[in-house]
Motif scaffolding. Structure first.
Motif, short mmCIF file in Angstrom:
data_model
loop_
_atom_site.label_atom_id
_atom_site.label_comp_id
_atom_site.label_asym_id
_atom_site.label_seq_id
_atom_site.Cartn_x
_atom_site.Cartn_y
_atom_site.Cartn_z
N ASP A 30 -2.97 7.10 4.77
CA ASP A 30 -2.59 8.06 3.66
C ASP A 30 -0.92 7.71 3.01
O ASP A 30 -0.82 7.98 2.11
CB ASP A 30 -2.52 9.55 4.16
CG ASP A 30 -3.98 9.98 4.74
OD1 ASP A 30 -5.01 9.59 4.17
OD2 ASP A 30 -4.09 10.94 5.47
N GLU A 31 -0.57 7.28 4.08
CA GLU A 31 0.88 6.74 3.73
C GLU A 31 1.05 5.58 2.65
O GLU A 31 1.75 5.60 1.70
CB GLU A 31 1.88 6.51 4.88
CG GLU A 31 2.62 7.87 5.58
CD GLU A 31 3.43 7.29 6.58
OE1 GLU A 31 4.64 6.56 6.28
OE2 GLU A 31 3.05 7.67 7.71
N ARG A 32 0.03 4.72 3.15
CA ARG A 32 0.07 3.48 2.22
C ARG A 32 -0.39 3.70 0.79
O ARG A 32 0.07 3.22 0.01
CB ARG A 32 -0.92 2.56 2.90
CG ARG A 32 -0.52 1.82 4.34
CD ARG A 32 -1.56 0.56 4.75
NE ARG A 32 -2.39 1.27 5.27
CZ ARG A 32 -3.82 0.99 4.65
NH1 ARG A 32 -3.89 0.38 3.62
NH2 ARG A 32 -4.70 1.38 5.29
N VAL A 33 -1.50 4.86 0.84
CA VAL A 33 -1.85 5.24 -0.41
C VAL A 33 -0.86 5.77 -1.26
O VAL A 33 -0.56 5.42 -2.55
CB VAL A 33 -3.05 6.02 -0.35
CG1 VAL A 33 -3.47 6.61 -1.79
CG2 VAL A 33 -4.43 5.37 0.12
N THR A 34 -0.06 6.47 -0.77
CA THR A 34 1.17 7.28 -1.29
C THR A 34 2.28 6.07 -1.87
O THR A 34 2.54 5.91 -3.07
CB THR A 34 1.89 8.03 -0.66
OG1 THR A 34 0.86 9.12 0.02
CG2 THR A 34 2.99 8.83 -1.18
N ALA A 35 2.34 5.13 -1.15
CA ALA A 35 3.39 4.24 -1.41
C ALA A 35 2.87 3.09 -2.18
O ALA A 35 3.78 2.84 -2.99
CB ALA A 35 3.70 3.41 -0.08
N SER A 36 1.43 3.14 -2.37
CA SER A 36 0.89 1.90 -3.26
C SER A 36 1.35 2.40 -4.80
O SER A 36 1.24 1.88 -5.84
CB SER A 36 -0.55 2.02 -3.12
OG SER A 36 -1.27 3.07 -3.53
N LYS A 37 1.45 3.86 -4.97
CA LYS A 37 1.49 4.35 -6.16
C LYS A 37 3.23 4.36 -6.94
O LYS A 37 3.34 4.43 -7.79
CB LYS A 37 1.18 5.89 -6.32
CG LYS A 37 -0.30 5.98 -6.12
CD LYS A 37 -0.67 7.72 -6.18
CE LYS A 37 -2.07 7.46 -5.73
NZ LYS A 37 -2.25 8.58 -4.72
N LEU A 38 4.03 3.76 -6.09
CA LEU A 38 5.25 3.55 -6.26
C LEU A 38 5.71 2.34 -6.66
O LEU A 38 6.74 2.00 -7.30
CB LEU A 38 6.23 3.84 -5.01
CG LEU A 38 5.94 5.16 -4.46
CD1 LEU A 38 6.99 5.67 -3.20
CD2 LEU A 38 6.09 6.48 -5.35
N PHE A 39 4.97 1.28 -6.35
CA PHE A 39 5.19 -0.14 -6.71
C PHE A 39 4.09 -0.90 -7.19
O PHE A 39 3.09 -0.61 -6.89
CB PHE A 39 5.34 -0.80 -5.26
CG PHE A 39 6.70 -0.27 -4.36
CD1 PHE A 39 8.12 -0.74 -4.81
CD2 PHE A 39 6.39 0.49 -3.49
CE1 PHE A 39 8.86 0.11 -4.12
CE2 PHE A 39 7.44 1.35 -2.57
CZ PHE A 39 8.72 1.02 -3.03
N ASP A 40 4.55 -1.49 -8.42
CA ASP A 40 3.38 -2.52 -8.85
C ASP A 40 3.40 -3.58 -7.84
O ASP A 40 4.22 -4.21 -7.61
CB ASP A 40 3.84 -2.61 -10.31
CG ASP A 40 3.71 -1.43 -11.29
OD1 ASP A 40 3.02 -0.55 -11.00
OD2 ASP A 40 4.68 -1.27 -12.18
N ASN A 41 2.22 -4.27 -8.03
CA ASN A 41 1.99 -5.56 -7.77
C ASN A 41 2.32 -6.58 -8.66
O ASN A 41 2.07 -6.66 -9.79
CB ASN A 41 0.58 -5.97 -7.34
CG ASN A 41 -0.01 -5.96 -5.96
OD1 ASN A 41 1.11 -5.75 -4.86
ND2 ASN A 41 -0.93 -6.18 -5.62
N PRO A 42 3.20 -7.68 -8.17
CA PRO A 42 3.61 -8.65 -9.18
C PRO A 42 2.31 -9.39 -9.61
O PRO A 42 1.42 -9.49 -9.01
CB PRO A 42 4.28 -9.52 -8.17
CG PRO A 42 4.77 -8.93 -7.09
CD PRO A 42 3.79 -7.82 -6.81
N LYS A 43 2.55 -9.52 -11.15
CA LYS A 43 1.32 -10.23 -11.63
C LYS A 43 1.24 -11.76 -11.66
O LYS A 43 2.33 -12.16 -12.16
CB LYS A 43 1.16 -9.59 -13.19
CG LYS A 43 0.69 -8.14 -13.34
CD LYS A 43 -0.81 -8.14 -13.37
CE LYS A 43 -1.31 -6.70 -13.41
NZ LYS A 43 -0.92 -5.92 -12.11
#
Ligand code: 6PG
Length: 522
Positions: A336-349
């Motif tokens: 759950d925490e990972r899902v939350t954090a994933s919305k805060l950072f974009d993956n480098p393209k």
């Protein structure tokens, strides 16, 4: 003598003979591993007595035995007393129950029923230090205690596990015929597992994947480290999978073919083989979807990887890839925490990798996997080396590598190379120093570095690849920044340091805020 008299004597003799102990070995704990180990033992001609805490399970196991070829050689008992009475002396009782309280409860229940010279064998994943205490306690009562690693899962237990017994040599001599018979077998020259003529047929020739490991808790210690290595092996494969998915957009089917190809070469192993199988599996009833994509990415663990890492910390043996593999499972469980954090950072393209570049990158991932695997095993074997020194075990690393070649979860072609390395030099301090492994690392390190830097650029988490590389670079560095670290320690805590121009063991202290004052020799 009258006919009635003869009849009554015959009845008495038959009663007596049915009470006469006729079982070669007993097994307590009829969960998956226990059931399969029993059937393996009867396949090899042993008569086995079985007992389980709940009799319902014993009954359902006996139904299974009824349809097994040698199932009539299993005798079931409802009480511990009758179970123990059925065993030939010296009695051999194998326990396959959960480590910890369940194991302890069984030991305490069985102990009053055993006699001097009997052997109690714990085949669970017990904490090795518990085994040390138990061996000592039981030896005081004249009863042998063997803590034996049993690896290979359900199929291994049924058709040939890798077995890692620790205890007294006297006890091992009593158990050896059974353990040698039921263990997996490998070709002594090539190290390749030997299969039965028919699937599942017992194998009798070849070298057995069992050896006397050492005193008291040595067998369980080695099994614990086996599991620590298993954790890294699995994590490394998962990182290769993640990189192929994220950087190369490969489908599970495509990856399955890649892993299958790798399994033909130096990476040949049970874990690579099952990974190839897993990746091609569609979801049941929904052929358009892969099952792996529908499995929640939150890993479980029962503790043996953690124990290995804790032991590595206790002994000061840098098993960093092993520890990262444990932490990777912990991090995965924080879904759950990972899902939350994933919305805060974009993956480098990164630009898509195709054509020849893609093939090159797949080969680089293979090399990264192989190099990291070398480091993981180097860490695991070095850890066992430290433990042997600390706990007074005379571990034979060539023999340990040999018994890992078949039956166990980490079985791999690569273990033949480890066997040869220790056969050439039994006091080898680190596998990286063996010429074969040095050569492999030299040849493949550029692919490994490329993969790790690409993973960092693309933001793909590869903790075990990275930890293994950091270990390799640290291990092969003649100088590390620990000089500065020692100075820091001395500055704030007067912890002293050694000098490069003074004999080892001589300590110095500097009054850092007043550097003009002379250094003190301590
Ligand atoms: C083996 C395995 C086995 C272990 C499982 C689960 O050698 O057969 O190591 O003993 O219990 O692999 O372990 P985790 O639940 O900790 O992954």
């Amino acid at each position: 003598m009258s006919e009635e008299r003869i009849e009554s004597i015959l009845v008495q003799v038959s009663k007596l003979s049915s009470m006469r102990p006729n079982c070669d070995v007993g097994l307590i704990g009829l969960a998956v591993m226990g059931q399969n180990l029993v059937l393996n033992m009867v396949d090899h001609g042993f008569r086995v007595a079985v007992f389980n805490r709940t009799y319902a399970r014993t009954k359902s196991f006996m139904e299974r035995c009824a349809v097994e070829p040698c199932g009539s050689n299993v005798s079931a008992f409802e009480t511990l007393d009758s179970f123990i009475e059925s065993l030939k002396r010296p009695r051999k009782v194998v326990m396959l129950v959960q480590a910890g309280a369940a194991t302890e409860a069984i030991i305490q229940a069985v102990l009053p029923l055993l006699d001097e010279g009997d052997v109690l064998i714990d085949g669970g994943n017990a904490l090795w230090s518990d085994t040390v205490c138990r061996e000592k306690e039981l030896a005081g009562k004249g009863i042998h205690f063997i803590g034996s690693g049993v690896s290979g899962g359900e199929l291994g237990a049924r058709f040939g596990p890798s077995l890692m017994p620790g205890g007294s040599k006297e006890a091992w001599a009593l158990l050896e015929p059974i353990w040698v018979a039921i263990a997996a077998k490998v070709d002594s020259d090539t190290g390749q597992p030997i299969e039965g003529a028919q699937p599942g047929e017992p194998v009798t020739d070849g070298e057995a994947c069992t050896t006397y490991v050492g005193a008291d808790g040595a067998g369980h210690y080695v099994k614990m480290v086996h599991n620590g290595i298993e954790y890294v092996d699995m994590q490394l494969i998962c990182e290769a999978f993640q990189l192929m998915k994220e950087l190369l957009q490969m489908s599970p089917d495509e990856m399955s073919v890649t892993f299958r190809g790798w399994n033909e070469g130096e990476l040949n192993s049970f874990l690579i083989e099952i990974t190839a199988d897993i990746l091609q599996q569609r979801d049941y009833g929904d052929e358009d979807h892969f099952l792996v994509d529908r499995i929640l990415d939150a890993a479980g663990q029962k503790g043996t990887g953690k124990w290995s890492s804790q032991s590595a910390l206790d002994l000061g043996s840098p098993a960093s890839a092993m520890a990262e593999a444990v932490f990777a499972r912990c991090l995965s469980a924080q879904k759950d925490e990972r899902v939350t954090a994933s919305k805060l950072f974009d993956n480098p393209k990164l630009p898509p990798v195709t054509g020849e570049q893609k093939e090159l990158l797949i080969a680089a991932v293979r090399d990264a996997l192989y190099c990291s695997k070398i480091c993981a095993y180097a860490q695991g074997f070095a850890l066992m080396g430290e433990a042997a020194k600390e706990y007074g075990w005379n571990l034979n690393f060539a023999n340990l590598a040999k018994i890992f070649r078949g039956g166990c979860i980490i079985r791999a072609r690569f273990l033949q190379k480890i066997t040869e390395a220790y056969q050439k030099q039994d006091d080898l301090s680190n596998l990286i120093l063996d010429p074969y492994f040095t050569g492999q690392l030299k040849e493949r390190q550029s692919g490994w570095r490329k993969v790790v830097s690409l993973a960092a650029e693309a933001g793909v988490s590869c903790p075990a690849f990275m930890a293994a590389l950091a270990y390799f670079d640290g291990y092969r560095s003649a100088t590390l920044p620990a000089n500065l670290l020692q100075a820091q320690r001395d500055y704030f805590g007067a912890h002293t340091y050694e000098r490069t121009d003074a004999p080892r063991g001589q300590s110095f202290h500097t009054d850092w805020p007043n550097p003009m004052r002379p250094q003190q020799k301590i």
